[in-house]
Design a protein around this motif. Structure first.
Motif, PDB file in Angstrom:
ATOM      1  N   LYS A 216     -14.931  40.788  -8.620  1.00 40.74           N
ATOM      2  CA  LYS A 216     -15.455  40.751  -7.247  1.00 40.74           C
ATOM      3  C   LYS A 216     -16.936  39.970  -7.224  1.00 40.74           C
ATOM      4  CE  LYS A 216     -16.185  44.603  -4.146  1.00 40.74           C
ATOM      5  NZ  LYS A 216     -16.949  45.836  -3.447  1.00 40.74           N
ATOM      6  N   VAL A 217     -17.908  39.807  -7.911  1.00 46.06           N
ATOM      7  CA  VAL A 217     -19.330  39.998  -6.809  1.00 46.06           C
ATOM      8  C   VAL A 217     -18.903  38.231  -7.959  1.00 46.06           C
ATOM      9  CG1 VAL A 217     -21.200  39.576  -8.279  1.00 46.06           C
ATOM     10  CG2 VAL A 217     -20.205  41.485  -8.287  1.00 46.06           C
ATOM     11  N   ASP A 218     -18.060  38.044  -8.608  1.00 46.48           N
ATOM     12  CA  ASP A 218     -18.119  36.489  -8.867  1.00 46.48           C
ATOM     13  C   ASP A 218     -17.186  35.379  -7.513  1.00 46.48           C
ATOM     14  OD1 ASP A 218     -19.823  36.015 -10.579  1.00 46.48           O
ATOM     15  OD2 ASP A 218     -18.008  36.033 -12.010  1.00 46.48           O
ATOM     16  N   ALA A 219     -16.451  36.015  -7.030  1.00 46.82           N
ATOM     17  CA  ALA A 219     -15.100  36.096  -6.349  1.00 46.82           C
ATOM     18  C   ALA A 219     -16.097  35.489  -4.712  1.00 46.82           C
ATOM     19  CB  ALA A 219     -13.880  37.138  -5.928  1.00 46.82           C
ATOM     20  N   LEU A 220     -17.283  36.935  -4.493  1.00 41.91           N
ATOM     21  CA  LEU A 220     -17.703  37.169  -3.596  1.00 41.91           C
ATOM     22  C   LEU A 220     -18.726  35.954  -3.856  1.00 41.91           C
ATOM     23  CD1 LEU A 220     -18.122  38.422  -0.034  1.00 41.91           C
ATOM     24  CD2 LEU A 220     -19.937  39.671  -1.988  1.00 41.91           C
ATOM     25  N   LYS A 221     -19.415  35.392  -3.832  1.00 38.99           N
ATOM     26  CA  LYS A 221     -20.058  34.297  -4.423  1.00 38.99           C
ATOM     27  C   LYS A 221     -19.459  32.680  -4.279  1.00 38.99           C
ATOM     28  CE  LYS A 221     -23.252  36.191  -8.255  1.00 38.99           C
ATOM     29  NZ  LYS A 221     -23.730  35.992  -9.418  1.00 38.99           N
ATOM     30  N   TYR A 222     -18.052  32.608  -5.090  1.00 40.59           N
ATOM     31  CA  TYR A 222     -17.667  31.369  -4.284  1.00 40.59           C
ATOM     32  C   TYR A 222     -17.115  31.618  -3.032  1.00 40.59           C
ATOM     33  CZ  TYR A 222     -14.487  27.000  -5.159  1.00 40.59           C
ATOM     34  OH  TYR A 222     -13.775  26.443  -4.785  1.00 40.59           O
ATOM     35  N   TYR A 223     -16.608  32.198  -2.812  1.00 42.03           N
ATOM     36  CA  TYR A 223     -16.286  32.421  -0.917  1.00 42.03           C
ATOM     37  C   TYR A 223     -17.621  31.712  -0.875  1.00 42.03           C
ATOM     38  CZ  TYR A 223     -14.949  34.574   3.471  1.00 42.03           C
ATOM     39  OH  TYR A 223     -14.204  35.110   4.125  1.00 42.03           O
ATOM     40  N   SER A 224     -18.391  32.531  -0.696  1.00 39.44           N
ATOM     41  CA  SER A 224     -20.178  32.591   0.157  1.00 39.44           C
ATOM     42  C   SER A 224     -20.097  31.277   0.143  1.00 39.44           C
ATOM     43  CB  SER A 224     -21.091  33.002  -0.545  1.00 39.44           C
ATOM     44  OG  SER A 224     -21.850  32.389  -1.106  1.00 39.44           O
ATOM     45  N   LYS A 225     -20.363  30.223  -1.419  1.00 38.38           N
ATOM     46  CA  LYS A 225     -20.345  29.117  -1.602  1.00 38.38           C
ATOM     47  C   LYS A 225     -18.683  28.477  -0.492  1.00 38.38           C
ATOM     48  CE  LYS A 225     -21.232  25.262  -4.999  1.00 38.38           C
ATOM     49  NZ  LYS A 225     -20.273  25.322  -6.189  1.00 38.38           N
ATOM     50  N   VAL A 226     -17.725  28.504  -0.695  1.00 38.82           N
ATOM     51  CA  VAL A 226     -17.481  27.995   0.169  1.00 38.82           C
ATOM     52  C   VAL A 226     -17.071  27.819   2.136  1.00 38.82           C
ATOM     53  CG1 VAL A 226     -14.477  27.619   0.423  1.00 38.82           C
ATOM     54  CG2 VAL A 226     -15.170  27.343  -1.730  1.00 38.82           C
ATOM     55  N   VAL A 227     -17.316  28.988   2.279  1.00 40.70           N
ATOM     56  CA  VAL A 227     -17.661  29.159   3.643  1.00 40.70           C
ATOM     57  C   VAL A 227     -19.003  28.784   4.774  1.00 40.70           C
ATOM     58  CG1 VAL A 227     -15.046  30.795   3.816  1.00 40.70           C
ATOM     59  CG2 VAL A 227     -17.995  31.423   3.617  1.00 40.70           C
ATOM     60  N   THR A 228     -19.672  28.879   3.590  1.00 38.08           N
ATOM     61  CA  THR A 228     -20.869  29.095   4.663  1.00 38.08           C
ATOM     62  C   THR A 228     -21.030  26.895   4.235  1.00 38.08           C
ATOM     63  OG1 THR A 228     -21.816  28.368   2.306  1.00 38.08           O
ATOM     64  CG2 THR A 228     -22.000  30.896   3.968  1.00 38.08           C
ATOM     65  N   LYS A 229     -20.238  26.648   4.456  1.00 31.33           N
ATOM     66  CA  LYS A 229     -20.162  25.064   4.631  1.00 31.33           C
ATOM     67  C   LYS A 229     -20.080  25.185   5.665  1.00 31.33           C
ATOM     68  CE  LYS A 229     -17.758  23.552   0.386  1.00 31.33           C
ATOM     69  NZ  LYS A 229     -15.652  23.148   0.713  1.00 31.33           N
ATOM     70  N   ILE A 230     -19.160  25.442   6.512  1.00 35.79           N
ATOM     71  CA  ILE A 230     -19.633  25.642   8.300  1.00 35.79           C
ATOM     72  C   ILE A 230     -20.266  25.864   8.560  1.00 35.79           C
ATOM     73  CG2 ILE A 230     -19.301  28.203   8.135  1.00 35.79           C
ATOM     74  CD1 ILE A 230     -16.498  27.245  10.127  1.00 35.79           C
TER      75      ILE A 230
END
Length: 118
Positions: A74-88
């Protein structure tokens, strides 16, 4: 997006808060005053643009995590998700705002993901 909720182990409400927080961060970054911030937050065409761009980033997240889905916690998934979506936060709908120079880049807003670490 249900796939994202499953990967992040978020409830629908937690997911909605997450997406809204990113939208609020985007609006905050691109506004110069409280009044502009309120105008951006309530601008339906901007919200539609944001949802479209955000969905594309979420699809990118799903596609790039597919091979690792069983290995991600869960923690790693959230970290990677944040990296991808904060490009916006760096995207700008110039078709909606031809006067881009009106918007100045203020100091980076607080990142939702940094302020909600588990």
């Amino acid at each position: 997006m249900k796939k994202i909720q499953k990967i992040l182990e978020y409830t629908p409400k937690e997911y909605d808060v997450l997406v809204l927080s990113v939208y609020m961060n985007w609006c905050d970054k691109h506004s110069n005053s409280q009044r502009e911030l309120q105008q951006l937050l309530s601008y339906q065409e901007l919200l539609n643009w944001f949802k479209m761009e955000f969905k594309a980033l979420e699809i990118e997240f799903i596609q790039t995590t597919k091979p690792y889905i069983k290995k991600l916690d869960k923690v790693d998934a959230l970290k990677y998700y944040s990296k991808v979506v904060t490009k916006i936060l760096e995207f700008f709908p110039s078709a909606l705002f031809p006067d881009k120079h009106k918007f100045t880049s203020r100091p980076k807003p607080i990142n939702f993901f940094e302020s909600h670490k588990n």
